[in-house]
Design a protein around this motif. Sequence first.
Motif, short mmCIF file in Angstrom:
data_model
loop_
_atom_site.label_atom_id
_atom_site.label_comp_id
_atom_site.label_asym_id
_atom_site.label_seq_id
_atom_site.Cartn_x
_atom_site.Cartn_y
_atom_site.Cartn_z
N SER A 21 8.91 -16.97 11.53
CA SER A 21 9.05 -17.06 10.08
C SER A 21 7.68 -17.25 9.45
O SER A 21 6.80 -17.90 10.02
CB SER A 21 9.94 -18.25 9.70
N CYS A 22 7.54 -16.69 8.29
CA CYS A 22 6.33 -16.85 7.49
C CYS A 22 6.78 -17.35 6.12
O CYS A 22 7.33 -16.58 5.32
CB CYS A 22 5.60 -15.52 7.37
N ALA A 23 6.58 -18.63 5.88
CA ALA A 23 7.00 -19.25 4.63
C ALA A 23 5.83 -19.29 3.67
O ALA A 23 4.72 -19.68 4.05
CB ALA A 23 7.52 -20.66 4.89
N ALA A 24 6.09 -18.91 2.44
CA ALA A 24 5.02 -18.81 1.46
C ALA A 24 5.24 -19.76 0.30
O ALA A 24 6.37 -20.07 -0.08
CB ALA A 24 4.94 -17.39 0.94
N SER A 25 4.15 -20.19 -0.26
CA SER A 25 4.18 -20.95 -1.50
C SER A 25 3.08 -20.39 -2.39
O SER A 25 2.18 -19.69 -1.94
CB SER A 25 3.96 -22.43 -1.25
N GLY A 26 3.18 -20.69 -3.65
CA GLY A 26 2.22 -20.14 -4.57
C GLY A 26 2.87 -19.11 -5.47
O GLY A 26 4.07 -18.88 -5.40
N ARG A 27 2.06 -18.47 -6.23
CA ARG A 27 2.61 -17.62 -7.27
C ARG A 27 3.04 -16.25 -6.76
O ARG A 27 2.43 -15.67 -5.91
CB ARG A 27 1.58 -17.44 -8.38
N ALA A 28 4.13 -15.78 -7.30
CA ALA A 28 4.55 -14.39 -7.19
C ALA A 28 4.64 -13.88 -5.76
O ALA A 28 4.16 -12.77 -5.45
CB ALA A 28 3.62 -13.50 -8.00
N PHE A 29 5.26 -14.65 -4.89
CA PHE A 29 5.41 -14.18 -3.52
C PHE A 29 6.18 -12.87 -3.48
O PHE A 29 5.92 -11.99 -2.65
CB PHE A 29 6.15 -15.23 -2.68
N SER A 30 7.14 -12.70 -4.37
CA SER A 30 7.96 -11.49 -4.35
C SER A 30 7.15 -10.26 -4.72
O SER A 30 7.65 -9.14 -4.62
CB SER A 30 9.14 -11.63 -5.31
N ALA A 31 5.91 -10.43 -5.15
CA ALA A 31 5.07 -9.29 -5.51
C ALA A 31 4.16 -8.86 -4.38
O ALA A 31 3.45 -7.85 -4.51
CB ALA A 31 4.23 -9.63 -6.74
N VAL A 32 4.12 -9.59 -3.27
CA VAL A 32 3.15 -9.29 -2.23
C VAL A 32 3.78 -8.53 -1.07
O VAL A 32 4.95 -8.72 -0.73
CB VAL A 32 2.48 -10.57 -1.69
N ALA A 33 2.96 -7.71 -0.47
CA ALA A 33 3.29 -7.15 0.84
C ALA A 33 2.85 -8.15 1.90
O ALA A 33 1.85 -8.85 1.72
CB ALA A 33 2.58 -5.82 1.04
N ASN A 52 6.97 -4.28 2.48
CA ASN A 52 6.52 -4.27 1.10
C ASN A 52 7.21 -5.37 0.30
O ASN A 52 8.01 -6.14 0.82
CB ASN A 52 6.71 -2.89 0.47
N TRP A 53 6.96 -5.40 -1.01
CA TRP A 53 7.37 -6.54 -1.82
C TRP A 53 8.88 -6.75 -1.86
O TRP A 53 9.34 -7.89 -1.94
CB TRP A 53 6.83 -6.39 -3.24
N ASN A 54 9.66 -5.70 -1.79
CA ASN A 54 11.11 -5.89 -1.92
C ASN A 54 11.87 -5.57 -0.63
O ASN A 54 13.09 -5.53 -0.63
CB ASN A 54 11.66 -5.04 -3.06
N GLY A 55 11.13 -5.33 0.44
CA GLY A 55 11.77 -5.03 1.71
C GLY A 55 12.21 -3.60 1.85
O GLY A 55 12.81 -3.22 2.86
N GLY A 56 11.91 -2.78 0.87
CA GLY A 56 12.36 -1.40 0.91
C GLY A 56 11.52 -0.50 1.79
O GLY A 56 11.93 0.62 2.10
N SER A 57 10.37 -0.98 2.20
CA SER A 57 9.48 -0.18 3.05
C SER A 57 8.91 -1.09 4.12
O SER A 57 8.38 -2.16 3.84
CB SER A 57 8.35 0.42 2.20
N THR A 58 9.04 -0.63 5.36
CA THR A 58 8.48 -1.39 6.47
C THR A 58 7.67 -0.47 7.36
O THR A 58 7.84 0.76 7.34
CB THR A 58 9.58 -2.06 7.32
N ASN A 59 6.79 -1.05 8.12
CA ASN A 59 5.98 -0.30 9.07
C ASN A 59 5.85 -1.14 10.34
O ASN A 59 5.51 -2.32 10.26
CB ASN A 59 4.61 -0.01 8.46
#
Length: 123
Positions: A21-33, A52-59
Motif C-alpha cells: 500500500s502507498c498511503a498519501a497525505s497532502g493536497r490533491a492526491f486524486s490529481a497525481v499519477a 494515472n489519477w483516476n485509475g483508468g490507465s495503468t502500465n
Amino acid sequence: QVQLVESGGGLVQAGGSLRLSCAASGRAFSAVAVGWFRQAPGKEREFVAAINWNGGSTNIADSLKGRITISRDNAKNTVYLQMNSLKPEDTAVYYCAARYGPVLLQESFYDYWGQGTQVTVSS
C-alpha cells in the motif's frame, strides 16, 4: 506537497503473494499519477508499475505482467500493488512515487517519494 508512506512489505515464500500500500497525505492526491519502483541490492532502481489519477490507465513492466496488479482508491488516498507468484528475484525495496501529470515510466519524472518497504522472497 504530497507525502507518501509505503506498507505491506515483509518476508514471504516463493509462490506467495503480497499487497503493498502507498498511503498519501497532502493536497490533491486524486490529481497525481503514482508509480511503483524497486531496487534490489547492488542494482539500479527499476520501474514496476504506474497508474494515472483516476485509475483508468495503468502500465506494468513487461517482465512483471501477469503477476502484478496496480489499483487505487482515491477516497482512501491509497494506491495498491498486488504481487502474486513471487520469486526470489522480486526481493527488493519497493518505493512509491507521485507526480502531477500523466503516467511516465522514468523515475526522474516523479517528484514525491516514500521511504520504501522491504520485500524479501525466500526460496
